[in-house]
Design a protein around this motif. Structure first.
Motif, PDB file in Angstrom:
ATOM      1  N   LYS A 101       9.234 -59.405 -43.097  1.00 56.09           N
ATOM      2  CA  LYS A 101       9.405 -58.204 -42.285  1.00 56.09           C
ATOM      3  C   LYS A 101       8.186 -57.294 -42.327  1.00 56.09           C
ATOM      4  N   ASP A 112      10.113 -49.260 -42.936  1.00 53.58           N
ATOM      5  CA  ASP A 112      10.191 -50.373 -41.995  1.00 53.58           C
ATOM      6  C   ASP A 112       9.254 -50.051 -40.831  1.00 53.58           C
ATOM      7  N   ARG A 115      10.915 -49.456 -37.298  1.00 55.52           N
ATOM      8  CA  ARG A 115      11.867 -48.386 -37.020  1.00 55.52           C
ATOM      9  C   ARG A 115      11.511 -47.131 -37.803  1.00 55.52           C
ATOM     10  N   SER A 126      20.013 -49.253 -36.296  1.00 50.82           N
ATOM     11  CA  SER A 126      20.309 -49.776 -37.631  1.00 50.82           C
ATOM     12  C   SER A 126      21.815 -49.867 -37.848  1.00 50.82           C
ATOM     13  N   ARG A 129      23.034 -52.866 -35.692  1.00 50.77           N
ATOM     14  CA  ARG A 129      22.541 -54.183 -36.104  1.00 50.77           C
ATOM     15  C   ARG A 129      22.219 -54.199 -37.599  1.00 50.77           C
ATOM     16  N   GLU A 131      22.583 -56.363 -39.764  1.00 51.72           N
ATOM     17  CA  GLU A 131      22.051 -57.641 -40.257  1.00 51.72           C
ATOM     18  C   GLU A 131      20.525 -57.701 -40.177  1.00 51.72           C
ATOM     19  N   GLU A 132      19.905 -56.785 -39.458  1.00 45.32           N
ATOM     20  CA  GLU A 132      18.449 -56.772 -39.363  1.00 45.32           C
ATOM     21  C   GLU A 132      17.792 -55.974 -40.486  1.00 45.32           C
ATOM     22  N   ASP A 133      18.595 -55.314 -41.300  1.00 46.15           N
ATOM     23  CA  ASP A 133      18.034 -54.508 -42.387  1.00 46.15           C
ATOM     24  C   ASP A 133      17.543 -55.407 -43.522  1.00 46.15           C
ATOM     25  N   TYR A 136      20.175 -56.233 -46.131  1.00 46.23           N
ATOM     26  CA  TYR A 136      21.469 -56.719 -45.657  1.00 46.23           C
ATOM     27  C   TYR A 136      22.063 -57.827 -46.541  1.00 46.23           C
TER      28      TYR A 136
END
Length: 505
Positions: A101, A112, A115, A126, A129, A131-133, A136
């Motif tokens: 990432k 990040d 974002r 966030s 979604r 699962e994009e962290d 997660y």
């Protein structure tokens, strides 16, 4: 009630806000589980397979992971401490999820690049979604294990810093999707600042069932349907249990304790406390003494961290007469009592290892304009007395306030330089104008950070003493002065004031 402290902030001690909330909930008869994501999430990350790297030193660091993450005893040598913190940073940087990432992550911070926590649209993304962290895989498993037991009907998520905001919202979104029956309250210092600031924060109420600003104990108890019965003894649960949460990254066991919330002074023109107008609430000193005795008996800390904006004079008197069962440090004002050498010696005898103190400027006119309420003649005496007593000082100074110009900045430099023998640590910053500051009304301002939730603005300085000029001054006229450079080099990397009291100077 499940209370969650999201990644990623300093993970060298438990989150004090959660312990206070948990104490009030326990007093009301509510069962509480605490999850410190700043510690758990970071340790999970460090346990992940290494990324595709040919760096031999990175591979070596990962093979020594368990030893590196155990900081016990590292403060006996400054060189050893710095090497260990450097290895911890490298350990995090070699984890595969970070490589994928391209995030910036340390034991004290998370960013990040895709974002921004200052953009409501990114926070909502966030939430939608999760699962994009980055975290997660950790929080989806950890929180699901707890909520699937059916014991918890309410969750509190405390977001105190920008580095926690994106993951905090992702956790909130995950729970809402997977466990829709669960009621969620968002709170914490950052949420408080947003709600009390000029930004439109109505979107937050669409993401959670409750939004709490200000003092949270009574509100969170009532959020669970219980009757508030008082603050209760701060509750740490099993946060200190390494078999469940892991071990905090610290050379010694630190116990955080808040004897007050808000600011008793609340007059400094540069401070956000002015426009947020948070109520000042102090735990009676006699109760503090009783609670500290109970907490020290239960947890046996090596160091107490007073997390107040300042330790009150009344509490200092109690600490002098009946010292706690551990050494301690925290923020203090330059109070007149400290001009007495005997008073400072009594402070040291009570276990005071270090005081963090906001000097801000070495120019009296600037201090008066800022309404700091301190006198430089007294500061000179106090710094010497504290040094003679063996109490370390972590001094905060700030350049670029509207009242300062280049000449005043040199006075600050010269004041600090003339007292360098009595100052152990320095925090040097450039002033940011709070969005709600009255001073901003008479100045030309512009966006400092991109995002609709920014809490600070850049401004055109009335004396032309702008950020570019200040950076050049700091680089050429401040940091290159040998005595000042030596003080700045002492600041512990990453953990800064959290570990400064523990290191030799």
């Amino acid at each position: 009630m499940l209370l969650i402290h999201p990644p990623q902030v300093r993970n060298c001690e438990p989150p004090v806000a959660l312990t206070r909330l948990a104490g009030a909930l326990k007093e009301a008869g509510e069962e509480v589980t605490l999850v410190d994501g700043a510690l758990e999430g970071f340790l999970w990350l460090c346990s992940q397979p290494p990324g595709d790297t040919e760096d031999p030193q990175a591979r070596l660091v990962r093979r020594k992971k368990d030893r590196i993450l155990n900081m016990e005893g590292s403060a006996c040598s400054r060189d050893r401490y710095i090497k260990q913190v450097s290895d911890i940073k490298r350990l995090a940087a070699t984890a595969k999820p970070v490589t994928d990432k391209d995030c910036h992550l340390t034991p004290a911070d998370f960013q990040d690049p895709g974002r921004s926590p200052l953009k409501s649209e990114d926070l909502i993304l966030s939430w939608k979604r999760p699962e994009e962290d980055l975290f997660y895989p950790w929080f989806s498993r950890r929180i699901a294990e707890l909520l699937e037991k059916g014991v918890h009907s309410h969750v509190g998520i405390s977001i105190g810093y920008l580095s926690q905001a994106l993951t905090g919202m992702a956790i909130c979104g995950f729970i809402k999707k997977q466990f829709p029956r669960i009621k969620i309250q968002l709170g914490g210092g950052l949420i408080n600042s947003w709600v009390k600031g000029p930004s439109d924060t109505r979107f937050l109420s669409r993401l959670a069932d409750g939004i709490q600003s200000g003092e949270g104990e009574k509100n969170i108890v009532e959020f669970t349907g219980r009757v508030y019965c008082g603050p209760g003894l701060p509750f740490f649960g099993d946060l200190y249990n390494p078999s469940i949460h892991g071990k905090y990254l610290s050379p010694v066991k630190i116990l955080p304790y808040a004897a007050s919330t808000g600011c008793s002074w609340k007059r400094c023109t540069f401070c956000s406390e002015n426009w947020e107008d948070n109520a000042y609430c102090e735990v009676p000193p006699a109760r503090v003494e009783k609670e500290l005795k109970a907490l020290c008996t239960e947890h046996k800390p090596d160091l107490i961290h007073f997390c107040d904006s300042e330790i009150s004079r009344q509490l200092l008197q109690v600490l002098l007469k009946r010292p706690p069962d551990a050494d301690w440090y925290g923020f203090s004002r330059f109070i007149p009592e400290m001009t007495g050498a005997a008073y400072c010696r009594k402070l040291a005898a009570s276990g005071c290892r270090m005081l963090c103190m906001g000097l801000e400027s070495g120019d009296q006119d600037v201090l008066d304009s800022l309404k700091k309420g301190i006198n430089l003649e007294q500061v000179s005496i106090i710094l010497k007395n504290l040094k003679d007593a063996g109490i370390k000082t972590f001094i905060y100074i700030m350049f670029g306030t509207p009242a300062e110009d280049r000449t005043a900045a040199f006075r600050t430099r010269d004041f600090v330089l003339s007292h360098s023998a009595y100052i152990d640590y320095l925090n040097v910053s450039i002033f940011n104008m709070p969005v709600g500051s009255e001073e901003a009304l008479n100045l030309k301002t512009r966006s400092f950070y991109e995002g609709d939730l920014a809490l600070y603005r850049e401004f055109v300085h009335p004396a032309g003493w702008n950020r570019g000029e200040i950076r050049e001054f700091l680089s050429r006229e401040f940091k290159k002065v040998p005595a000042l450079r030596e003080i700045l080099k002492r600041t512990p990397p990453v953990f800064t004031s959290s570990h400064a009291a523990l290191l030799p100077v």
